[in-house]
Design a protein around this motif. Structure first.
Motif, short mmCIF file in Angstrom:
data_model
loop_
_atom_site.label_atom_id
_atom_site.label_comp_id
_atom_site.label_asym_id
_atom_site.label_seq_id
_atom_site.Cartn_x
_atom_site.Cartn_y
_atom_site.Cartn_z
N ALA A 1 63.82 -107.96 9.86
CA ALA A 1 63.51 -108.92 10.92
C ALA A 1 62.04 -108.86 11.34
O ALA A 1 61.54 -107.79 11.72
N VAL A 2 61.37 -110.00 11.27
CA VAL A 2 59.94 -110.05 11.59
C VAL A 2 59.68 -109.76 13.06
O VAL A 2 58.59 -109.33 13.44
N GLU A 3 60.69 -109.99 13.91
CA GLU A 3 60.51 -109.77 15.34
C GLU A 3 60.22 -108.31 15.67
O GLU A 3 59.66 -108.01 16.73
N MET A 4 60.61 -107.41 14.78
CA MET A 4 60.33 -105.99 15.04
C MET A 4 58.84 -105.74 15.13
O MET A 4 58.37 -104.99 15.99
N ALA B 1 65.92 -103.31 2.17
CA ALA B 1 65.52 -104.17 3.29
C ALA B 1 64.45 -103.49 4.13
O ALA B 1 63.47 -104.13 4.55
N ILE B 2 64.63 -102.21 4.39
CA ILE B 2 63.67 -101.47 5.22
C ILE B 2 62.32 -101.38 4.52
O ILE B 2 61.27 -101.62 5.13
N ARG B 3 62.33 -101.05 3.25
CA ARG B 3 61.06 -100.97 2.51
C ARG B 3 60.39 -102.34 2.45
O ARG B 3 59.16 -102.45 2.56
N ASP B 4 61.19 -103.39 2.27
CA ASP B 4 60.64 -104.75 2.27
C ASP B 4 59.93 -105.04 3.59
O ASP B 4 58.86 -105.66 3.61
N PHE B 5 60.55 -104.63 4.69
CA PHE B 5 59.94 -104.89 6.00
C PHE B 5 58.54 -104.30 6.08
O PHE B 5 57.58 -105.00 6.42
N PHE B 6 58.42 -103.03 5.77
CA PHE B 6 57.12 -102.39 5.90
C PHE B 6 56.10 -102.98 4.92
O PHE B 6 54.93 -103.18 5.27
N THR B 7 56.55 -103.29 3.72
CA THR B 7 55.65 -103.88 2.72
C THR B 7 55.17 -105.27 3.15
O THR B 7 53.97 -105.57 3.13
#
Length: 245
Positions: free
Chosen positions: A73-76, A95-101
Motif C-alpha cells: 500500500a502506497v499510503e504507508m 509484496a513487502i519487498r515490492d513496497f520498499f523497491t
C-alpha cells in the motif's frame, strides 16, 4: 446498476450466511502476488482515505498507524513522510519487498524470534516496519498499540469464519483514543464466493459494537466492467469510522 434501486435496497440479501464457510489459504494469497493477480492494489492510493484524512488523523502528529494485510500500500509511505510511524503485517514477502523497491526505500530485515520463520522488514529511516507473518501470529511479536488503524482490503479478505478472532486482535492493538477506518464491500453474496467477502453492517456492529462507536462515513459505487466476471451487477464500498466508546 439499475438506477431505480437505492444503495439501501440492494444491500438487503436473503442469505447473508452463504459465504460463512468460505476459506482461502495463506498459500493462495501468496500465489496471487507471485502471479501478479493483485487487482486489489491501488497504485494511486485510496480515494476515500484521501477524502477523510483529516477525520482519520484529527491533526495529530507522531502517530503509530497500523496497516493489517498491508500488501504494498502506497499510503504507508505517505504517512511515514508526514512523520508518523507505520507498522504493517503481510503474508507475502514479495509484496513487502515490492513496497520498499517501488518506494525507493532502503531497508533491513531480521527474523522475528517469537514467530518461527517470520521476518520483519524495517526502513532505514526507522519509521516503517513490515512484519511478514500470519496476522493471527502477530500479537506474539509484541508490536505494541496503535493510535490509528487503516483497514482496507484486509477485513474483507479474512476468511469469514475468522472475523471474530480478527476483530479481537484489532481491538487488542488499539490504543486508548484510537480511530479505526474500516472499508468493507457489499454485493449479492449468492452470486460471488469472494474474496473480497461480503460484510453486512450488522456484522460490523456485532463484532465491534461492544467496544466501539461505529459511523458509516460514506457509501460508494465502485462497480467496474471487470466485476461482471464475478457474476455480480453492483459493488458498494462502505467506509466506517470506529472510535472508542
Amino acid at each position: 446498476m439499475d438506477d431505480t434501486r437505492t444503495l439501501l435496497d440492494i444491500e438487503k440479501h436473503p442469505n447473508t450466511e452463504v459465504q460463512k464457510n468460505q476459506v482461502r489459504t495463506l498459500e493462495e494469497w501468496q500465489k496471487k502476488w507471485v502471479d501478479r493477480n493483485i487487482t486489489f492494489h491501488q497504485e494511486q492510493g485510496h480515494q476515500l482515505l484521501k477524502k477523510y484524512l483529516d477525520t482519520f488523523l484529527k491533526g495529530e502528529s507522531g502517530l503509530r498507524i497500523f496497516f493489517p494485510l498491508c500488501g504494498k500500500a502506497v499510503e504507508m509511505k505517505w504517512f511515514a513522510d508526514q512523520g508518523h510511524s507505520v507498522v504493517g503485517v503481510e503474508i507475502s514477502e514479495l509484496a513487502i519487498r515490492d513496497f520498499f523497491t517501488e518506494q525507493n526505500l532502503s531497508y533491513s530485515e531480521e527474523p522475528i524470534m517469537e514467530i518461527p520463520g517470520a521476518k520483519v522488514f524495517k526502513s532505514s529511516s526507522g519509521n516503517i516496519s513490515l512484519y511478514c507473518c500470519n496476522i493471527f501470529d502477530l500479537p506474539r511479536a509484541n508490536v505494541g498499540k496503535f493510535d490509528r488503524i487503516w483497514d482496507r482490503a484486509s477485513f474483507v479478505a479474512v476468511n469469514p469464519g475468522d472475523r471474530e478472532r480478527y476483530a479481537d486482535i484489532m481491538m487488542s492493538l488499539a490504543r486508548k483514543g484510537f480511530r479505526y477506518l474500516l472499508s468493507v464491500v457489499s454485493y449479492d453474496p449468492t452470486k460471488h464466493a469472494g474474496p473480497p467477502f461480503y460484510v453486512p453492517e450488522a456484522e460490523v456492529k456485532s463484532l465491534f459494537g461492544s467496544v466501539c462507536n461505529s459511523q458509516c462515513l460514506e457509501k460508494v459505487d465502485i462497480f467496474e466492467e471487470r466485476h461482471k466476471s464475478w457474476g455480480i451487477d453492483y459493488l458498494i464500498e462502505k467506509l466506517y469510522l470506529l472510535t472508542e466508546k
